[in-house]
Design a protein around this motif. Structure first.
Motif, PDB file in Angstrom:
ATOM      1  N   ILE A   1      25.523 -23.668 -10.836  1.00  0.00           N
ATOM      2  CA  ILE A   1      24.239 -23.015 -10.502  1.00  0.00           C
ATOM      3  C   ILE A   1      24.196 -21.575 -11.008  1.00  0.00           C
ATOM      4  O   ILE A   1      23.290 -21.209 -11.768  1.00  0.00           O
ATOM      5  CB  ILE A   1      23.969 -23.092  -8.983  1.00  0.00           C
TER       6      ILE A   1
ATOM      7  N   TYR B   1      22.150 -20.110 -14.415  1.00  0.00           N
ATOM      8  CA  TYR B   1      21.171 -19.030 -14.218  1.00  0.00           C
ATOM      9  C   TYR B   1      21.488 -17.841 -15.126  1.00  0.00           C
ATOM     10  O   TYR B   1      20.589 -17.280 -15.764  1.00  0.00           O
ATOM     11  CB  TYR B   1      21.173 -18.604 -12.756  1.00  0.00           C
TER      12      TYR B   1
ATOM     13  N   TYR C   1      19.737 -25.740 -14.673  1.00  0.00           N
ATOM     14  CA  TYR C   1      19.460 -25.047 -13.410  1.00  0.00           C
ATOM     15  C   TYR C   1      18.404 -25.790 -12.593  1.00  0.00           C
ATOM     16  O   TYR C   1      18.537 -25.944 -11.370  1.00  0.00           O
ATOM     17  CB  TYR C   1      18.995 -23.617 -13.700  1.00  0.00           C
ATOM     18  N   THR C   2      17.354 -26.282 -13.238  1.00  0.00           N
ATOM     19  CA  THR C   2      16.275 -26.986 -12.542  1.00  0.00           C
ATOM     20  C   THR C   2      16.778 -28.295 -11.921  1.00  0.00           C
ATOM     21  O   THR C   2      16.490 -28.600 -10.758  1.00  0.00           O
ATOM     22  CB  THR C   2      15.121 -27.301 -13.510  1.00  0.00           C
TER      23      THR C   2
ATOM     24  N   SER D   1      19.174 -27.506  -8.980  1.00  0.00           N
ATOM     25  CA  SER D   1      18.415 -26.937  -7.857  1.00  0.00           C
ATOM     26  C   SER D   1      17.640 -28.019  -7.114  1.00  0.00           C
ATOM     27  O   SER D   1      17.607 -28.032  -5.876  1.00  0.00           O
ATOM     28  CB  SER D   1      17.458 -25.857  -8.356  1.00  0.00           C
TER      29      SER D   1
ATOM     30  N   THR E   1      18.334 -29.989  -2.926  1.00  0.00           N
ATOM     31  CA  THR E   1      17.393 -30.162  -1.814  1.00  0.00           C
ATOM     32  C   THR E   1      17.646 -31.443  -1.022  1.00  0.00           C
ATOM     33  O   THR E   1      17.375 -31.509   0.170  1.00  0.00           O
ATOM     34  CB  THR E   1      15.937 -30.177  -2.331  1.00  0.00           C
TER      35      THR E   1
END
Length: 283
Positions: A55, A59, A67-68, A71, A75
């Protein structure tokens, strides 16, 4: 420099509550790591750590797609972790429950304990000589009421003769496990959960797999006598040690069970003691 100043300000603002908070979290992480290490979950944990490290790297180097994806995955990560680590989470919670709020089902009288161990060992040795298959469970802090209910209630004092008689071939109870609680045989013919470990030797039969399965989800001592070879084995905490003789088995059982007597006071007992002192002071 800004990061360093943030760290220094955090350290300056720490109080006793912060220290206790950090120590509790550190202890829980340590205990969780000790329970997970040397299991299949250890490899999964390494993979998760690698993903978490990606991560900040993605970034910093502006890897937008990586990264997307990571990320978005995070969740739903908590639910995924609960599913993946379900066996390990259960072990951790059971371990904390045993150490902090133990019901103390094990014997507290050293003389009675020694007598019970001698009766069990004598029976196991005789069964080994006659190559009679046997599966004997000695309950400790983890309650085995649900396992006991799968068999036939006995509720009799532990004796060599009775244990040998239970495992006579072609009798109704000889195929299942016998549960010993304290100085009494609770029930016989019980069904134990089989181990989920696929790395164990193919030569091990159902008795050994059942013994390992129960030892993975409880702190019970599980004794196995092989029907083919008469070999005596002991399963504890998900590990199986084979080729015990009478003297060695007697020593290890006494050592493990007497350590419970000498074990330091639990949190439950400390709280009860504190409450009784408080009542005496107030009265």
């Amino acid at each position: 420099m800004e990061t360093l100043n943030t760290i220094l300000n955090t350290v300056r603002n720490m109080n006793i509550s912060s220290v206790i908070d950090i120590l509790i979290v550190a202890y829980l992480i340590y205990r969780a790591y000790k329970l997970i290490i040397e299991t299949r979950a250890e490899l999964l944990l390494r993979g998760i750590v690698l993903i978490l490290l990606l991560i900040p790297i993605s970034y910093i180097f502006n890897l937008t797609m990586v990264y997307t994806i990571i990320s978005k995955t995070i969740t739903i990560g908590v639910l995924t972790l609960v599913i993946i680590f379900q066996p390990e989470i259960r072990r951790i919670l059971e371990h904390l429950g045993r150490s902090a709020f133990s019901d103390r089902r094990v014997l507290r009288d050293a003389d009675i304990l020694t007598k019970v161990v001698n009766e069990i060992v004598e029976a196991v040795d005789n069964l080994s000589e006659s190559k009679t298959g046997a599966l004997i469970v000695i309950e400790q802090d983890t309650g085995l009421g649900d396992i006991s209910e799968t068999g036939t209630k006995i509720d009799a004092v532990v004796s060599t003769a009775l244990l040998e008689n239970i495992f006579v071939p072609n009798t109704p109870l000889h195929d299942g496990a016998t549960i010993i609680r304290g100085d009494r045989i609770s029930s016989s013919g019980c069904v134990l959960p089989l181990t989920t470990n696929k790395d164990i030797s193919k030569s091990l039969g159902t008795r050994h797999r059942a013994a390992l399965g129960l030892s993975e989800v409880s702190d019970a001592l599980v004794l196995i006598v092989s029907e083919e070879t008469g070999t005596i084995s002991l399963a504890l905490n998900g590990k199986l040690v084979r080729n015990y003789d009478k003297e060695r088995l007697q020593k290890i059982l006494v050592k493990i069970l007497t350590s419970k007597i000498e074990k330091k006071i639990t949190w439950k007992e400390k709280i009860e003691s504190w409450l009784s002192k408080k009542d005496r002071i107030s009265s």
